[in-house]
Design a protein around this motif. Structure first.
Motif, PDB file in Angstrom:
ATOM      1  N   LEU A 121       0.861  -1.183   0.000  1.00 46.34           N
ATOM      2  CA  LEU A 121       0.000   0.000   0.000  1.00 46.34           C
ATOM      3  C   LEU A 121       0.898   1.233   0.000  1.00 46.34           C
ATOM      4  O   LEU A 121       1.761   1.364   0.873  1.00 46.34           O
ATOM      5  CB  LEU A 121      -0.877   0.047   1.254  1.00 46.34           C
ATOM      6  CG  LEU A 121      -2.171  -0.757   1.278  1.00 46.34           C
ATOM      7  CD1 LEU A 121      -1.897  -2.244   1.238  1.00 46.34           C
ATOM      8  CD2 LEU A 121      -2.973  -0.407   2.500  1.00 46.34           C
ATOM      9  N   ASN A 122       0.702   2.117  -0.987  1.00 44.08           N
ATOM     10  CA  ASN A 122       1.440   3.369  -0.958  1.00 44.08           C
ATOM     11  C   ASN A 122       0.709   4.331  -0.016  1.00 44.08           C
ATOM     12  O   ASN A 122      -0.331   3.983   0.546  1.00 44.08           O
ATOM     13  CB  ASN A 122       1.634   3.946  -2.365  1.00 44.08           C
ATOM     14  CG  ASN A 122       0.333   4.281  -3.054  1.00 44.08           C
ATOM     15  OD1 ASN A 122      -0.686   4.564  -2.414  1.00 44.08           O
ATOM     16  ND2 ASN A 122       0.346   4.243  -4.372  1.00 44.08           N
ATOM     17  N   VAL A 123       1.229   5.525   0.150  1.00 43.86           N
ATOM     18  CA  VAL A 123       0.646   6.473   1.107  1.00 43.86           C
ATOM     19  C   VAL A 123      -0.800   6.808   0.730  1.00 43.86           C
ATOM     20  O   VAL A 123      -1.661   6.900   1.612  1.00 43.86           O
ATOM     21  CB  VAL A 123       1.518   7.748   1.219  1.00 43.86           C
ATOM     22  CG1 VAL A 123       0.835   8.809   2.068  1.00 43.86           C
ATOM     23  CG2 VAL A 123       2.887   7.398   1.812  1.00 43.86           C
ATOM     24  N   ALA A 124      -1.086   6.949  -0.563  1.00 46.65           N
ATOM     25  CA  ALA A 124      -2.460   7.239  -0.988  1.00 46.65           C
ATOM     26  C   ALA A 124      -3.401   6.093  -0.624  1.00 46.65           C
ATOM     27  O   ALA A 124      -4.536   6.321  -0.186  1.00 46.65           O
ATOM     28  CB  ALA A 124      -2.501   7.517  -2.494  1.00 46.65           C
ATOM     29  N   ARG A 130      -7.637   4.958   5.823  1.00 43.55           N
ATOM     30  CA  ARG A 130      -7.883   5.794   6.998  1.00 43.55           C
ATOM     31  C   ARG A 130      -9.187   6.572   6.850  1.00 43.55           C
ATOM     32  O   ARG A 130      -9.984   6.652   7.780  1.00 43.55           O
ATOM     33  CB  ARG A 130      -6.726   6.769   7.233  1.00 43.55           C
ATOM     34  CG  ARG A 130      -6.869   7.587   8.515  1.00 43.55           C
ATOM     35  CD  ARG A 130      -5.824   8.678   8.638  1.00 43.55           C
ATOM     36  NE  ARG A 130      -5.979   9.713   7.646  1.00 43.55           N
ATOM     37  CZ  ARG A 130      -6.889  10.695   7.694  1.00 43.55           C
ATOM     38  NH1 ARG A 130      -7.718  10.770   8.699  1.00 43.55           N
ATOM     39  NH2 ARG A 130      -6.948  11.591   6.735  1.00 43.55           N
ATOM     40  N   LYS A 131      -9.429   7.111   5.671  1.00 43.94           N
ATOM     41  CA  LYS A 131     -10.610   7.950   5.457  1.00 43.94           C
ATOM     42  C   LYS A 131     -11.923   7.181   5.570  1.00 43.94           C
ATOM     43  O   LYS A 131     -12.939   7.766   5.936  1.00 43.94           O
ATOM     44  CB  LYS A 131     -10.517   8.648   4.104  1.00 43.94           C
ATOM     45  CG  LYS A 131      -9.497   9.765   4.118  1.00 43.94           C
ATOM     46  CD  LYS A 131      -9.354  10.417   2.762  1.00 43.94           C
ATOM     47  CE  LYS A 131      -8.259  11.469   2.824  1.00 43.94           C
ATOM     48  NZ  LYS A 131      -7.940  12.006   1.504  1.00 43.94           N
ATOM     49  N   VAL A 132     -11.919   5.889   5.259  1.00 45.06           N
ATOM     50  CA  VAL A 132     -13.160   5.108   5.379  1.00 45.06           C
ATOM     51  C   VAL A 132     -13.287   4.446   6.748  1.00 45.06           C
ATOM     52  O   VAL A 132     -14.267   3.775   7.029  1.00 45.06           O
ATOM     53  CB  VAL A 132     -13.315   4.055   4.251  1.00 45.06           C
ATOM     54  CG1 VAL A 132     -13.374   4.722   2.901  1.00 45.06           C
ATOM     55  CG2 VAL A 132     -12.210   3.017   4.325  1.00 45.06           C
ATOM     56  N   SER A 133     -12.304   4.650   7.602  1.00 49.80           N
ATOM     57  CA  SER A 133     -12.346   4.100   8.957  1.00 49.80           C
ATOM     58  C   SER A 133     -13.474   4.735   9.755  1.00 49.80           C
ATOM     59  O   SER A 133     -13.823   5.903   9.546  1.00 49.80           O
ATOM     60  CB  SER A 133     -11.009   4.356   9.650  1.00 49.80           C
ATOM     61  OG  SER A 133     -11.090   4.095  11.025  1.00 49.80           O
ATOM     62  N   LYS A 134     -14.019   3.969  10.700  1.00 51.22           N
ATOM     63  CA  LYS A 134     -15.051   4.502  11.587  1.00 51.22           C
ATOM     64  C   LYS A 134     -14.485   5.558  12.524  1.00 51.22           C
ATOM     65  O   LYS A 134     -15.214   6.352  13.081  1.00 51.22           O
ATOM     66  CB  LYS A 134     -15.675   3.371  12.414  1.00 51.22           C
ATOM     67  CG  LYS A 134     -16.461   2.392  11.594  1.00 51.22           C
ATOM     68  CD  LYS A 134     -16.957   1.255  12.454  1.00 51.22           C
ATOM     69  CE  LYS A 134     -17.616   0.199  11.604  1.00 51.22           C
ATOM     70  NZ  LYS A 134     -17.875  -1.025  12.345  1.00 51.22           N
ATOM     71  N   ASN A 135     -13.174   5.556  12.705  1.00 52.07           N
ATOM     72  CA  ASN A 135     -12.541   6.477  13.645  1.00 52.07           C
ATOM     73  C   ASN A 135     -11.236   7.013  13.039  1.00 52.07           C
ATOM     74  O   ASN A 135     -10.152   6.743  13.559  1.00 52.07           O
ATOM     75  CB  ASN A 135     -12.286   5.734  14.965  1.00 52.07           C
ATOM     76  CG  ASN A 135     -11.983   6.671  16.101  1.00 52.07           C
ATOM     77  OD1 ASN A 135     -11.897   7.878  15.924  1.00 52.07           O
ATOM     78  ND2 ASN A 135     -11.810   6.118  17.278  1.00 52.07           N
ATOM     79  N   TRP A 140      -6.256   6.049  14.429  1.00 50.19           N
ATOM     80  CA  TRP A 140      -5.319   6.318  13.333  1.00 50.19           C
ATOM     81  C   TRP A 140      -4.344   7.427  13.722  1.00 50.19           C
ATOM     82  O   TRP A 140      -3.181   7.393  13.318  1.00 50.19           O
ATOM     83  CB  TRP A 140      -6.071   6.708  12.066  1.00 50.19           C
ATOM     84  CG  TRP A 140      -6.491   5.537  11.245  1.00 50.19           C
ATOM     85  CD1 TRP A 140      -7.668   4.843  11.344  1.00 50.19           C
ATOM     86  CD2 TRP A 140      -5.737   4.902  10.212  1.00 50.19           C
ATOM     87  NE1 TRP A 140      -7.691   3.825  10.424  1.00 50.19           N
ATOM     88  CE2 TRP A 140      -6.515   3.840   9.708  1.00 50.19           C
ATOM     89  CE3 TRP A 140      -4.487   5.129   9.658  1.00 50.19           C
ATOM     90  CZ2 TRP A 140      -6.085   3.017   8.678  1.00 50.19           C
ATOM     91  CZ3 TRP A 140      -4.058   4.310   8.626  1.00 50.19           C
ATOM     92  CH2 TRP A 140      -4.845   3.262   8.154  1.00 50.19           C
ATOM     93  N   LYS A 141      -4.811   8.387  14.471  1.00 49.07           N
ATOM     94  CA  LYS A 141      -3.945   9.495  14.878  1.00 49.07           C
ATOM     95  C   LYS A 141      -2.899   9.015  15.891  1.00 49.07           C
ATOM     96  O   LYS A 141      -1.741   9.416  15.844  1.00 49.07           O
ATOM     97  CB  LYS A 141      -4.796  10.612  15.478  1.00 49.07           C
ATOM     98  CG  LYS A 141      -4.082  11.916  15.627  1.00 49.07           C
ATOM     99  CD  LYS A 141      -5.048  13.008  16.046  1.00 49.07           C
ATOM    100  CE  LYS A 141      -4.371  14.348  15.997  1.00 49.07           C
ATOM    101  NZ  LYS A 141      -5.298  15.426  16.248  1.00 49.07           N
TER     102      LYS A 141
END
Length: 168
Positions: A121-124, A130-135, A140-141
């Protein structure tokens, strides 16, 4: 004990807690916070089972015999990756000096048959996960690299053989 120590879990429906515990039991992952294989996470009034990347590695190993690794790749690492008829990955982390900016991460599964499978997985790609994660701004942070590795393992898992014990 997990529920007793988390007031938000105490507000979740009993059926969602029981369902998550049954799933953890079926998969054979511990809810013990010291082992860090899985967690009960409250989402409103519903408790969900979240399996850590270490828990995924354990479930996959027990069900397929595959040995899994997942690693982060940085711009100053020596990294060579190829797909196709002769897939391979060669990764030598930079151990002296700064590793540089994040390039991506990968997971590799080595089967008992000596076959292997790789997911990069590249950074994109990582950011899309991360963007589709529930949190996306919580775990993620705090644990970005662990969540990135988990994302690579989850994608790799889709291509591995499964049995009723490992189906998630």
């Amino acid at each position: 004990q997990v529920i007793a120590n988390n007031p938000k879990l105490q507000q979740c429906s009993p059926s969602s807690i029981v369902g998550a515990v049954i799933t953890a039991s079926r998969l054979g992952v511990s809810l013990d916070p010291n082992i860090k294989h899985s967690y009960l996470i409250p989402y409103g009034k519903s408790a969900k089972l979240e399996i850590s990347y270490m828990g995924l590695i354990d479930v996959i190993y027990r069900s397929t015999g595959a040995l899994l690794e997942a690693h982060m790749v940085y711009e100053n690492d020596e990294f060579d990756y190829e797909q196709g008829s002769n897939p391979h990955v060669k990764h030598k982390p930079c151990i002296f000096g700064e590793r540089g900016a994040l390039v991506g991460c990968y997971a590799i599964a080595r089967m008992p048959s000596k076959d292997f499978s790789i997911e990069f997985l590249n950074v994109a790609d990582i950011e899309a996960c991360r963007k589709v994660s529930k949190n996306p701004n919580g775990v993620w942070k705090t644990w970005y690299s662990e969540m990135a590795r988990k994302s690579a393992i989850r994608r790799l898992y889709k291509r591995l053989p499964k049995n009723s014990e490992s189906a998630m």
